[in-house]
Design a protein around this motif. Structure first.
Motif, PDB file in Angstrom:
ATOM      1  N   VAL A  31       0.837  -1.205   0.000  1.00  0.00           N
ATOM      2  CA  VAL A  31       0.000   0.000   0.000  1.00  0.00           C
ATOM      3  C   VAL A  31       0.870   1.252   0.000  1.00  0.00           C
ATOM      4  O   VAL A  31       0.599   2.215  -0.732  1.00  0.00           O
ATOM      5  CB  VAL A  31      -0.980  -0.015   1.196  1.00  0.00           C
ATOM      6  CG1 VAL A  31      -1.613   1.343   1.406  1.00  0.00           C
ATOM      7  CG2 VAL A  31      -2.035  -1.082   0.991  1.00  0.00           C
ATOM      8  N   ILE A  32       1.933   1.244   0.798  1.00  0.00           N
ATOM      9  CA  ILE A  32       2.834   2.395   0.835  1.00  0.00           C
ATOM     10  C   ILE A  32       3.480   2.615  -0.531  1.00  0.00           C
ATOM     11  O   ILE A  32       3.544   3.742  -1.029  1.00  0.00           O
ATOM     12  CB  ILE A  32       3.892   2.216   1.939  1.00  0.00           C
ATOM     13  CG1 ILE A  32       3.220   2.309   3.311  1.00  0.00           C
ATOM     14  CG2 ILE A  32       5.007   3.246   1.812  1.00  0.00           C
ATOM     15  CD1 ILE A  32       4.107   1.882   4.463  1.00  0.00           C
ATOM     16  N   VAL A  33       3.929   1.536  -1.167  1.00  0.00           N
ATOM     17  CA  VAL A  33       4.549   1.647  -2.493  1.00  0.00           C
ATOM     18  C   VAL A  33       3.544   2.171  -3.505  1.00  0.00           C
ATOM     19  O   VAL A  33       3.844   3.061  -4.312  1.00  0.00           O
ATOM     20  CB  VAL A  33       5.130   0.286  -2.943  1.00  0.00           C
ATOM     21  CG1 VAL A  33       5.510   0.302  -4.409  1.00  0.00           C
ATOM     22  CG2 VAL A  33       6.336  -0.085  -2.083  1.00  0.00           C
ATOM     23  N   VAL A  34       2.333   1.628  -3.484  1.00  0.00           N
ATOM     24  CA  VAL A  34       1.302   2.017  -4.454  1.00  0.00           C
ATOM     25  C   VAL A  34       0.902   3.482  -4.279  1.00  0.00           C
ATOM     26  O   VAL A  34       0.784   4.218  -5.268  1.00  0.00           O
ATOM     27  CB  VAL A  34       0.082   1.083  -4.336  1.00  0.00           C
ATOM     28  CG1 VAL A  34      -1.149   1.676  -4.981  1.00  0.00           C
ATOM     29  CG2 VAL A  34       0.401  -0.266  -4.934  1.00  0.00           C
ATOM     30  N   VAL A  35       0.688   3.914  -3.056  1.00  0.00           N
ATOM     31  CA  VAL A  35       0.302   5.312  -2.826  1.00  0.00           C
ATOM     32  C   VAL A  35       1.400   6.243  -3.333  1.00  0.00           C
ATOM     33  O   VAL A  35       1.124   7.242  -4.010  1.00  0.00           O
ATOM     34  CB  VAL A  35      -0.013   5.558  -1.328  1.00  0.00           C
ATOM     35  CG1 VAL A  35      -0.095   7.041  -1.026  1.00  0.00           C
ATOM     36  CG2 VAL A  35      -1.314   4.871  -0.950  1.00  0.00           C
ATOM     37  N   ASN A  36       2.644   5.922  -3.024  1.00  0.00           N
ATOM     38  CA  ASN A  36       3.743   6.760  -3.502  1.00  0.00           C
ATOM     39  C   ASN A  36       3.869   6.718  -5.024  1.00  0.00           C
ATOM     40  O   ASN A  36       4.160   7.748  -5.641  1.00  0.00           O
ATOM     41  CB  ASN A  36       5.056   6.341  -2.840  1.00  0.00           C
ATOM     42  CG  ASN A  36       5.137   6.843  -1.423  1.00  0.00           C
ATOM     43  OD1 ASN A  36       5.026   8.030  -1.175  1.00  0.00           O
ATOM     44  ND2 ASN A  36       5.302   5.934  -0.491  1.00  0.00           N
ATOM     45  N   LEU A  37       3.629   5.578  -5.624  1.00  0.00           N
ATOM     46  CA  LEU A  37       3.683   5.463  -7.084  1.00  0.00           C
ATOM     47  C   LEU A  37       2.602   6.327  -7.736  1.00  0.00           C
ATOM     48  O   LEU A  37       2.873   7.050  -8.695  1.00  0.00           O
ATOM     49  CB  LEU A  37       3.525   3.999  -7.501  1.00  0.00           C
ATOM     50  CG  LEU A  37       3.569   3.699  -8.985  1.00  0.00           C
ATOM     51  CD1 LEU A  37       4.943   4.025  -9.556  1.00  0.00           C
ATOM     52  CD2 LEU A  37       3.236   2.233  -9.221  1.00  0.00           C
ATOM     53  N   VAL A  38       1.392   6.273  -7.206  1.00  0.00           N
ATOM     54  CA  VAL A  38       0.291   7.059  -7.763  1.00  0.00           C
ATOM     55  C   VAL A  38       0.551   8.551  -7.581  1.00  0.00           C
ATOM     56  O   VAL A  38       0.337   9.348  -8.494  1.00  0.00           O
ATOM     57  CB  VAL A  38      -1.058   6.632  -7.130  1.00  0.00           C
ATOM     58  CG1 VAL A  38      -2.165   7.604  -7.507  1.00  0.00           C
ATOM     59  CG2 VAL A  38      -1.421   5.228  -7.571  1.00  0.00           C
ATOM     60  N   ILE A  39       1.061   8.943  -6.414  1.00  0.00           N
ATOM     61  CA  ILE A  39       1.379  10.358  -6.189  1.00  0.00           C
ATOM     62  C   ILE A  39       2.508  10.799  -7.115  1.00  0.00           C
ATOM     63  O   ILE A  39       2.447  11.866  -7.720  1.00  0.00           O
ATOM     64  CB  ILE A  39       1.739  10.599  -4.709  1.00  0.00           C
ATOM     65  CG1 ILE A  39       0.498  10.442  -3.833  1.00  0.00           C
ATOM     66  CG2 ILE A  39       2.350  11.981  -4.516  1.00  0.00           C
ATOM     67  CD1 ILE A  39       0.792  10.428  -2.342  1.00  0.00           C
ATOM     68  N   PHE A  40       3.537   9.958  -7.242  1.00  0.00           N
ATOM     69  CA  PHE A  40       4.692  10.302  -8.077  1.00  0.00           C
ATOM     70  C   PHE A  40       4.313  10.470  -9.551  1.00  0.00           C
ATOM     71  O   PHE A  40       4.819  11.360 -10.220  1.00  0.00           O
ATOM     72  CB  PHE A  40       5.773   9.215  -7.945  1.00  0.00           C
ATOM     73  CG  PHE A  40       6.971   9.455  -8.797  1.00  0.00           C
ATOM     74  CD1 PHE A  40       7.894  10.436  -8.468  1.00  0.00           C
ATOM     75  CD2 PHE A  40       7.187   8.702  -9.944  1.00  0.00           C
ATOM     76  CE1 PHE A  40       9.011  10.667  -9.258  1.00  0.00           C
ATOM     77  CE2 PHE A  40       8.296   8.924 -10.737  1.00  0.00           C
ATOM     78  CZ  PHE A  40       9.213   9.910 -10.395  1.00  0.00           C
ATOM     79  N   THR A  41       3.397   9.635 -10.041  1.00  0.00           N
ATOM     80  CA  THR A  41       3.007   9.723 -11.453  1.00  0.00           C
ATOM     81  C   THR A  41       2.035  10.873 -11.704  1.00  0.00           C
ATOM     82  O   THR A  41       1.756  11.200 -12.855  1.00  0.00           O
ATOM     83  CB  THR A  41       2.362   8.412 -11.939  1.00  0.00           C
ATOM     84  OG1 THR A  41       1.225   8.112 -11.128  1.00  0.00           O
ATOM     85  CG2 THR A  41       3.353   7.277 -11.918  1.00  0.00           C
ATOM     86  N   GLY A  42       1.508  11.478 -10.645  1.00  0.00           N
ATOM     87  CA  GLY A  42       0.612  12.617 -10.810  1.00  0.00           C
ATOM     88  C   GLY A  42      -0.741  12.238 -11.367  1.00  0.00           C
ATOM     89  O   GLY A  42      -1.410  13.040 -12.006  1.00  0.00           O
ATOM     90  N   THR A  43      -1.157  11.012 -11.125  1.00  0.00           N
ATOM     91  CA  THR A  43      -2.413  10.516 -11.669  1.00  0.00           C
ATOM     92  C   THR A  43      -3.583  10.928 -10.780  1.00  0.00           C
ATOM     93  O   THR A  43      -3.521  10.797  -9.562  1.00  0.00           O
ATOM     94  CB  THR A  43      -2.373   8.983 -11.761  1.00  0.00           C
ATOM     95  OG1 THR A  43      -1.240   8.618 -12.528  1.00  0.00           O
ATOM     96  CG2 THR A  43      -3.598   8.439 -12.427  1.00  0.00           C
TER      97      THR A  43
END
Length: 90
Positions: A31-43
């Motif tokens: 969950v931590i990885v996914v949240v950071n990935l979504v925030i990082f991609t600006g989606t």
């Protein structure tokens, strides 16, 4: 021969602890990885983005997110079992 009943019970208990703690730890890490990935991609709306919204906006990223969320608990259990086998935990 067979293993003593107490030994089998202890092994089941350790296995259950590994599955629960490894699964929860892996899920939390995913969950931590996914949240950071979504925030990082600006989606979408960042951490407020739902999976259906993510799939509508970026299907490739949605599939990656689902794979990470599915793999997290599995990898967590694998790590816990491996650590127990190599004697790194008690």
């Amino acid at each position: 021969g067979q293993a003593p009943a107490g030994y089998v019970g202890a092994m089941r208990h350790r296995w259950l602890i590994d599955v629960v703690t490894g699964g929860l730890g892996g899920a939390l890490a995913a969950v931590i990885v996914v949240v950071n990935l979504v925030i990082f991609t600006g989606t979408g709306r960042g951490y407020e983005t739902t999976i259906p919204d993510l799939m509508d906006e970026n299907p490739f990223l949605g599939v990656i997110v689902l794979c990470i969320l599915a793999a997290g608990p599995i990898l967590g259990v694998w790590v816990m079992r491996r650590r127990r086998r190599t004697g790194q935990t008690t």
